[in-house]
Write a protein that holds these residues in place. Sequence first.
Motif, PDB file in Angstrom:
ATOM      1  N   GLU A  15      -6.681   1.005   2.281  1.00 60.09           N
ATOM      2  CA  GLU A  15      -7.566   0.231   1.223  1.00 60.09           C
ATOM      3  C   GLU A  15      -8.722  -0.100   2.185  1.00 60.09           C
ATOM      4  O   GLU A  15      -9.521  -0.073   1.548  1.00 60.09           O
ATOM      5  CB  GLU A  15      -6.563  -1.108   1.870  1.00 60.09           C
ATOM      6  CG  GLU A  15      -4.872  -1.609   0.782  1.00 60.09           C
ATOM      7  CD  GLU A  15      -5.517  -1.475  -0.573  1.00 60.09           C
ATOM      8  OE1 GLU A  15      -6.461  -1.994  -0.826  1.00 60.09           O
ATOM      9  OE2 GLU A  15      -4.599  -0.346  -0.727  1.00 60.09           O
TER      10      GLU A  15
ATOM     11  N   VAL B 294       0.338   9.182   3.704  1.00 60.88           N
ATOM     12  CA  VAL B 294       0.530   8.017   3.322  1.00 60.88           C
ATOM     13  C   VAL B 294       1.491   6.847   3.167  1.00 60.88           C
ATOM     14  O   VAL B 294       2.272   6.914   2.838  1.00 60.88           O
ATOM     15  CB  VAL B 294      -0.771   7.422   1.969  1.00 60.88           C
ATOM     16  CG1 VAL B 294      -0.876   5.652   2.036  1.00 60.88           C
ATOM     17  CG2 VAL B 294      -1.503   8.183   1.710  1.00 60.88           C
ATOM     18  N   GLU B 295       1.236   6.116   4.042  1.00 65.81           N
ATOM     19  CA  GLU B 295       3.262   5.279   4.868  1.00 65.81           C
ATOM     20  C   GLU B 295       2.786   3.738   5.244  1.00 65.81           C
ATOM     21  O   GLU B 295       2.016   3.914   5.576  1.00 65.81           O
ATOM     22  CB  GLU B 295       3.710   5.797   6.040  1.00 65.81           C
ATOM     23  CG  GLU B 295       4.173   7.639   5.750  1.00 65.81           C
ATOM     24  CD  GLU B 295       4.962   8.506   6.778  1.00 65.81           C
ATOM     25  OE1 GLU B 295       5.828   7.361   7.348  1.00 65.81           O
ATOM     26  OE2 GLU B 295       4.369   9.186   7.387  1.00 65.81           O
ATOM     27  N   ASP B 296       3.730   3.023   5.137  1.00 65.98           N
ATOM     28  CA  ASP B 296       3.536   1.730   5.121  1.00 65.98           C
ATOM     29  C   ASP B 296       4.561   1.573   6.265  1.00 65.98           C
ATOM     30  O   ASP B 296       5.649   2.372   6.343  1.00 65.98           O
ATOM     31  CB  ASP B 296       4.594   1.218   4.727  1.00 65.98           C
ATOM     32  CG  ASP B 296       4.412  -0.403   4.771  1.00 65.98           C
ATOM     33  OD1 ASP B 296       4.217  -0.913   4.914  1.00 65.98           O
ATOM     34  OD2 ASP B 296       4.868  -1.405   3.389  1.00 65.98           O
TER      35      ASP B 296
ATOM     36  N   VAL C  65      -0.976   2.780   4.500  1.00 62.28           N
ATOM     37  CA  VAL C  65      -1.368   2.285   3.539  1.00 62.28           C
ATOM     38  C   VAL C  65      -2.604   1.305   3.627  1.00 62.28           C
ATOM     39  O   VAL C  65      -4.029   0.757   2.590  1.00 62.28           O
ATOM     40  CB  VAL C  65      -0.692   0.730   3.432  1.00 62.28           C
ATOM     41  CG1 VAL C  65      -1.097   0.249   1.200  1.00 62.28           C
ATOM     42  CG2 VAL C  65       0.521   1.954   2.463  1.00 62.28           C
ATOM     43  N   GLU C  66      -2.865   0.985   4.641  1.00 60.87           N
ATOM     44  CA  GLU C  66      -3.998  -0.041   5.309  1.00 60.87           C
ATOM     45  C   GLU C  66      -5.617   0.203   5.876  1.00 60.87           C
ATOM     46  O   GLU C  66      -6.206   0.481   4.663  1.00 60.87           O
ATOM     47  CB  GLU C  66      -4.032  -1.427   6.286  1.00 60.87           C
ATOM     48  CG  GLU C  66      -5.027  -2.020   7.234  1.00 60.87           C
ATOM     49  CD  GLU C  66      -5.229  -3.284   5.591  1.00 60.87           C
ATOM     50  OE1 GLU C  66      -6.611  -3.594   5.663  1.00 60.87           O
ATOM     51  OE2 GLU C  66      -4.174  -3.717   5.478  1.00 60.87           O
TER      52      GLU C  66
END
Length: 189
Positions: free
Chosen positions: A54, A82-84, A50-51
Amino acid sequence: MSDLRLQTVVADTSALVSLAVPRADAAYDTYSNPDPLQYLLRSCSVSVPVEVIEELREIAQYQDIHGVAAPNVLAGRAHYTVEDPYHNEDTSDSRPTFGLDDGETDGIVLANARDVDGFLTDEFGGTNFPLIHAVLNGPRIVPTPRLIWEYARNDHMTHEEATTLLTEISPHRSWENSPYVAQLLSNLE
């Protein structure tokens, strides 16, 4: 990377921006020349933390070639996951302190948790390369210029096309004085 095919990869922000630079450069024709970002997104399963999204949104606000490249990566969202990395049972709930930026750190955590083939990054010089190598638990570190060189080595593009790409990306990403990139270019001759 030569001995095993790169099928799964986690990419950091800098690598994705580098691969998107040719399309962002009005002087480079991605219709008749290779588009390295498209090669990556079509040739293997790509995940990003995720970063990274951003950071790409932040870079997209710049008024330079990187600011044009970042939205191109964001536009390809249907072609990567997209993964956390901290919502995974194999990782801690907080970001470790590796001494790297947040996108790289989260990328490494995700790469280790997903057990992917490689971690794609622009870190191939200085002190960050050995640090990344040390904290990766299984995935190979794949520097972006090496990925392009491998495309030529494995006949996905010609040596001339890979040389053109490396030469095109170099001034925008401060690779032009890199001994690493110089050696890859020499190997393409």
